[in-house]
Design a protein around this motif. Sequence first.
Motif, mmCIF file in Angstrom:
data_model
loop_
_atom_site.group_PDB
_atom_site.id
_atom_site.type_symbol
_atom_site.label_atom_id
_atom_site.label_comp_id
_atom_site.label_asym_id
_atom_site.label_seq_id
_atom_site.Cartn_x
_atom_site.Cartn_y
_atom_site.Cartn_z
ATOM 1 N N MET A 1 22.732 30.727 99.121
ATOM 2 C CA MET A 1 23.157 31.167 97.799
ATOM 3 C C MET A 1 22.039 31.939 97.118
ATOM 4 S SD MET A 1 23.186 27.641 95.541
ATOM 5 C CE MET A 1 23.466 28.421 93.990
ATOM 6 N N HIS A 2 22.399 32.806 96.214
ATOM 7 C CA HIS A 2 21.442 33.598 95.450
ATOM 8 C C HIS A 2 20.950 32.735 94.281
ATOM 9 C CE1 HIS A 2 19.582 37.355 94.322
ATOM 10 N NE2 HIS A 2 19.921 37.100 93.077
ATOM 11 N N TYR A 3 19.664 32.442 94.253
ATOM 12 C CA TYR A 3 19.082 31.583 93.223
ATOM 13 C C TYR A 3 17.674 32.085 92.929
ATOM 14 C CZ TYR A 3 17.890 27.283 90.737
ATOM 15 O OH TYR A 3 17.518 26.373 89.778
ATOM 16 N N SER A 4 17.366 32.311 91.690
ATOM 17 C CA SER A 4 16.043 32.789 91.265
ATOM 18 C C SER A 4 15.658 34.093 91.962
ATOM 19 C CB SER A 4 14.970 31.736 91.516
ATOM 20 O OG SER A 4 15.185 30.617 90.705
ATOM 21 N N GLY A 5 16.623 34.987 92.095
ATOM 22 C CA GLY A 5 16.346 36.308 92.635
ATOM 23 C C GLY A 5 16.221 36.408 94.139
ATOM 24 N N ARG A 6 16.594 35.349 94.874
ATOM 25 C CA ARG A 6 16.511 35.407 96.332
ATOM 26 C C ARG A 6 17.564 34.502 96.966
ATOM 27 N NH1 ARG A 6 12.553 31.109 97.589
ATOM 28 N NH2 ARG A 6 11.993 30.287 95.579
ATOM 29 N N GLU A 7 17.782 34.720 98.246
ATOM 30 C CA GLU A 7 18.717 33.893 99.005
ATOM 31 C C GLU A 7 18.003 32.617 99.441
ATOM 32 O OE1 GLU A 7 22.061 34.471 99.963
ATOM 33 O OE2 GLU A 7 21.974 36.110 98.517
ATOM 34 N N VAL A 8 18.580 31.479 99.123
ATOM 35 C CA VAL A 8 17.967 30.198 99.471
ATOM 36 C C VAL A 8 19.017 29.288 100.121
ATOM 37 C CG1 VAL A 8 16.195 30.282 97.674
ATOM 38 C CG2 VAL A 8 18.408 29.260 97.158
ATOM 39 N N PRO A 9 18.575 28.360 100.981
ATOM 40 C CA PRO A 9 19.521 27.421 101.584
ATOM 41 C C PRO A 9 19.966 26.371 100.573
ATOM 42 C CG PRO A 9 17.294 26.961 102.345
ATOM 43 C CD PRO A 9 17.221 28.205 101.508
ATOM 44 N N PRO B 1 21.660 26.721 86.573
ATOM 45 C CA PRO B 1 22.367 27.692 85.739
ATOM 46 C C PRO B 1 23.878 27.609 85.997
ATOM 47 C CG PRO B 1 21.159 28.810 87.486
ATOM 48 C CD PRO B 1 20.805 27.356 87.568
ATOM 49 N N ASP B 2 24.669 27.989 84.995
ATOM 50 C CA ASP B 2 26.123 27.952 85.125
ATOM 51 C C ASP B 2 26.606 28.764 86.313
ATOM 52 O OD1 ASP B 2 26.342 26.304 82.926
ATOM 53 O OD2 ASP B 2 26.776 27.934 81.532
ATOM 54 N N SER B 3 25.945 29.893 86.594
ATOM 55 C CA SER B 3 26.367 30.735 87.714
ATOM 56 C C SER B 3 26.218 29.991 89.047
ATOM 57 C CB SER B 3 25.587 32.044 87.739
ATOM 58 O OG SER B 3 24.201 31.794 87.874
ATOM 59 N N ALA B 4 25.173 29.189 89.193
ATOM 60 C CA ALA B 4 24.968 28.418 90.425
ATOM 61 C C ALA B 4 26.036 27.329 90.550
ATOM 62 C CB ALA B 4 23.574 27.798 90.445
ATOM 63 N N ILE B 5 26.353 26.671 89.446
ATOM 64 C CA ILE B 5 27.386 25.632 89.462
ATOM 65 C C ILE B 5 28.743 26.235 89.815
ATOM 66 C CG2 ILE B 5 28.644 23.954 88.045
ATOM 67 C CD1 ILE B 5 25.965 23.485 86.552
ATOM 68 N N ASP B 6 29.060 27.397 89.233
ATOM 69 C CA ASP B 6 30.322 28.079 89.544
ATOM 70 C C ASP B 6 30.398 28.452 91.017
ATOM 71 O OD1 ASP B 6 31.198 27.864 86.929
ATOM 72 O OD2 ASP B 6 30.599 29.908 86.388
ATOM 73 N N TYR B 7 29.296 28.949 91.579
ATOM 74 C CA TYR B 7 29.269 29.338 92.985
ATOM 75 C C TYR B 7 29.482 28.120 93.882
ATOM 76 C CZ TYR B 7 27.899 31.475 97.367
ATOM 77 O OH TYR B 7 27.895 31.928 98.655
ATOM 78 N N LYS C 1 30.985 25.365 93.098
ATOM 79 C CA LYS C 1 32.386 24.933 92.920
ATOM 80 C C LYS C 1 33.315 25.767 93.813
ATOM 81 C CE LYS C 1 36.094 24.545 89.541
ATOM 82 N NZ LYS C 1 36.495 24.744 88.149
ATOM 83 N N LYS C 2 33.121 27.083 93.832
ATOM 84 C CA LYS C 2 33.959 27.953 94.657
ATOM 85 C C LYS C 2 33.784 27.638 96.146
ATOM 86 C CE LYS C 2 34.185 31.774 91.422
ATOM 87 N NZ LYS C 2 33.750 33.133 91.129
ATOM 88 N N ARG C 3 32.559 27.391 96.569
ATOM 89 C CA ARG C 3 32.305 27.118 97.984
ATOM 90 C C ARG C 3 32.898 25.781 98.427
ATOM 91 N NH1 ARG C 3 28.969 30.550 101.233
ATOM 92 N NH2 ARG C 3 29.670 29.015 102.747
ATOM 93 N N ILE C 4 32.832 24.775 97.565
ATOM 94 C CA ILE C 4 33.273 23.424 97.944
ATOM 95 C C ILE C 4 34.763 23.219 97.673
ATOM 96 C CG2 ILE C 4 32.887 20.947 97.642
ATOM 97 C CD1 ILE C 4 30.499 22.537 98.885
ATOM 98 N N LEU C 5 35.212 23.611 96.507
ATOM 99 C CA LEU C 5 36.596 23.327 96.108
ATOM 100 C C LEU C 5 37.551 24.487 96.327
ATOM 101 C CD1 LEU C 5 35.861 21.399 92.801
ATOM 102 C CD2 LEU C 5 36.177 20.476 95.100
ATOM 103 N N GLY C 6 36.986 25.677 96.564
ATOM 104 C CA GLY C 6 37.829 26.844 96.813
ATOM 105 C C GLY C 6 38.215 27.585 95.558
#
Length: 80
Positions: free
Chosen positions: A20-28, A67-73, A75-80
Amino acid sequence: MIEDKDTTPAEKDGKYEFLMHYSGREVPCKVEKNQNKLNVHIEDNIQAELTIQQDGCILQTGGSELPDSAIDYIKKRILG
């Protein structure tokens, strides 16, 4: 009266791993879903607990502030 806890597996329970994109980079990101709880581990140094509400919304209930954007992402990955 004693209420039994629901211990049957909820839909999509299990472990998830993705980038996922977090703090300006792709992280596991690793997420373990158990009933209505999501235990999140980002890049081995950020941990958070999220709770799925009855209406499908997700609230952070512990750990490092995400951040809300990370939580939303998540949610989409886990719950669809």
